[in-house]
Scaffold this motif. Structure first.
Motif, short mmCIF file in Angstrom:
data_model
loop_
_atom_site.label_atom_id
_atom_site.label_comp_id
_atom_site.label_asym_id
_atom_site.label_seq_id
_atom_site.Cartn_x
_atom_site.Cartn_y
_atom_site.Cartn_z
N TRP A 36 1.23 -1.22 -0.18
CA TRP A 36 0.25 -0.04 -0.07
C TRP A 36 0.58 1.25 0.43
CZ3 TRP A 36 -5.47 -0.16 -1.00
CH2 TRP A 36 -6.24 -1.35 -0.33
N TYR A 37 0.88 2.06 -0.98
CA TYR A 37 1.48 3.79 -1.34
C TYR A 37 0.17 3.91 -0.79
CZ TYR A 37 5.03 0.99 -3.64
OH TYR A 37 5.78 0.59 -4.19
N ARG A 38 0.69 5.83 -0.11
CA ARG A 38 -0.56 6.74 -0.51
C ARG A 38 0.51 7.94 -0.69
NH1 ARG A 38 -0.62 7.45 5.84
NH2 ARG A 38 1.97 8.71 6.43
N ALA A 49 2.98 0.33 3.88
CA ALA A 49 3.08 -0.79 4.08
C ALA A 49 3.12 -2.28 2.99
CB ALA A 49 2.14 -1.50 5.03
N SER A 50 3.86 -2.96 3.83
CA SER A 50 4.48 -4.68 2.57
C SER A 50 4.37 -4.94 2.86
CB SER A 50 5.21 -4.16 1.52
OG SER A 50 6.19 -4.28 2.18
N ILE A 51 3.29 -6.28 2.16
CA ILE A 51 3.64 -7.80 2.73
C ILE A 51 4.41 -9.02 1.91
CG2 ILE A 51 1.34 -8.29 2.41
CD1 ILE A 51 1.10 -10.26 5.19
N SER A 52 5.29 -9.12 2.39
CA SER A 52 6.63 -10.59 1.33
C SER A 52 5.43 -11.85 1.03
CB SER A 52 7.29 -10.62 1.15
OG SER A 52 7.62 -11.37 2.10
N GLY A 56 6.76 -11.55 5.30
CA GLY A 56 7.65 -10.76 5.22
C GLY A 56 6.70 -9.30 5.81
N LEU A 57 6.92 -8.16 6.30
CA LEU A 57 5.99 -7.09 6.65
C LEU A 57 7.11 -5.72 6.82
CD1 LEU A 57 3.90 -8.02 9.49
CD2 LEU A 57 3.82 -8.02 6.75
N TYR A 58 6.65 -4.69 6.16
CA TYR A 58 6.94 -3.68 6.57
C TYR A 58 6.41 -2.23 6.54
CZ TYR A 58 8.91 1.12 5.01
OH TYR A 58 9.01 2.40 4.60
N TYR A 59 6.53 -1.07 7.53
CA TYR A 59 5.88 -0.03 7.80
C TYR A 59 6.47 0.85 7.88
CZ TYR A 59 2.12 -3.72 9.43
OH TYR A 59 1.24 -4.68 9.65
N SER A 62 5.86 6.36 10.21
CA SER A 62 4.61 7.37 10.81
C SER A 62 3.21 6.27 10.76
CB SER A 62 4.35 8.42 9.54
OG SER A 62 4.22 7.61 8.03
N VAL A 63 3.30 5.14 10.45
CA VAL A 63 2.05 4.64 10.84
C VAL A 63 1.74 3.32 11.56
CG1 VAL A 63 1.09 4.98 8.87
CG2 VAL A 63 2.31 2.87 8.84
N LYS A 64 3.74 2.74 11.33
CA LYS A 64 4.11 2.01 12.62
C LYS A 64 3.12 1.92 14.34
CE LYS A 64 7.87 0.34 11.81
NZ LYS A 64 9.70 0.06 11.30
N GLY A 65 2.57 0.47 13.84
CA GLY A 65 1.25 0.52 15.40
C GLY A 65 0.09 0.82 14.98
N ARG A 66 0.11 2.03 13.57
CA ARG A 66 -1.69 2.06 13.88
C ARG A 66 -2.24 1.56 12.79
NH1 ARG A 66 -1.98 7.52 12.26
NH2 ARG A 66 -0.85 7.48 10.89
N PHE A 67 -1.39 0.86 12.28
CA PHE A 67 -1.89 0.51 10.36
C PHE A 67 -1.54 -1.45 10.76
CE2 PHE A 67 -2.06 4.20 7.46
CZ PHE A 67 -2.36 4.80 8.54
N THR A 68 -2.25 -2.16 9.87
CA THR A 68 -1.97 -3.41 9.69
C THR A 68 -1.70 -3.79 8.70
OG1 THR A 68 -2.28 -3.66 12.50
CG2 THR A 68 -2.44 -6.09 10.63
N ILE A 69 -0.71 -4.61 8.17
CA ILE A 69 -1.44 -5.12 6.89
C ILE A 69 -1.56 -6.10 6.45
CG2 ILE A 69 1.28 -5.81 5.73
CD1 ILE A 69 1.02 -4.54 3.04
#
Length: 122
Positions: A36-38, A49-52, A56-59, A62-69
């Motif tokens: 997800w881009y914005r 955020a991305s999910i492989s 594997g996760l990347y955040y 600015s969104v870490k802890g608030r957004f979940t992919i």
């Protein structure tokens, strides 16, 4: 032909939540990194955020802890759960897919959705 269609954008008050969905077709979904881009008005597009394929996760910080992919490979769908939304989260959110993490990281992702507007009011 790869097709990505986003759902779930809208208007929400600060502190609220939204869940975005992206339905994918035309690709071997389970092999792709999904992201997800914005892009906010007047700002550059950023990777949120991305999910492989392996989970594997990347955040972005600015969104870490608030957004979940997350992803559902059986339904060829990727989700972005957004909690504790802030006015600065206001942007068009784009779903993207690529086989290569470096391409996702660098914003050179091969396939894009048309985007969904998220507006957070203060």
């Amino acid at each position: 032909q790869v097709q990505l269609v986003e759902f779930g954008g809208g208007l929400v008050q600060a502190g609220g939540s939204l869940r975005l969905s992206c339905a994918a077709s035309g690709l071997a979904f389970d092999k792709y990194t999904m992201a997800w881009y914005r892009q906010a008005p007047g700002k550059e597009r950023e990777l949120v955020a991305s999910i492989s394929s392996a989970g594997g996760l990347y955040y972005a910080g600015s969104v870490k802890g608030r957004f979940t992919i997350s992803r559902d490979n059986a339904k060829n769908t990727v989700f972005l759960q957004m909690n504790s939304l802030k006015p600065e989260d206001t942007a068009v959110y784009y779903c993207a897919a690529d086989l290569s993490w470096p391409s996702v990281r660098d914003g050179n992702t091969g396939s894009w959705g048309h985007g969904t507007q998220v507006t957070v009011s203060s």
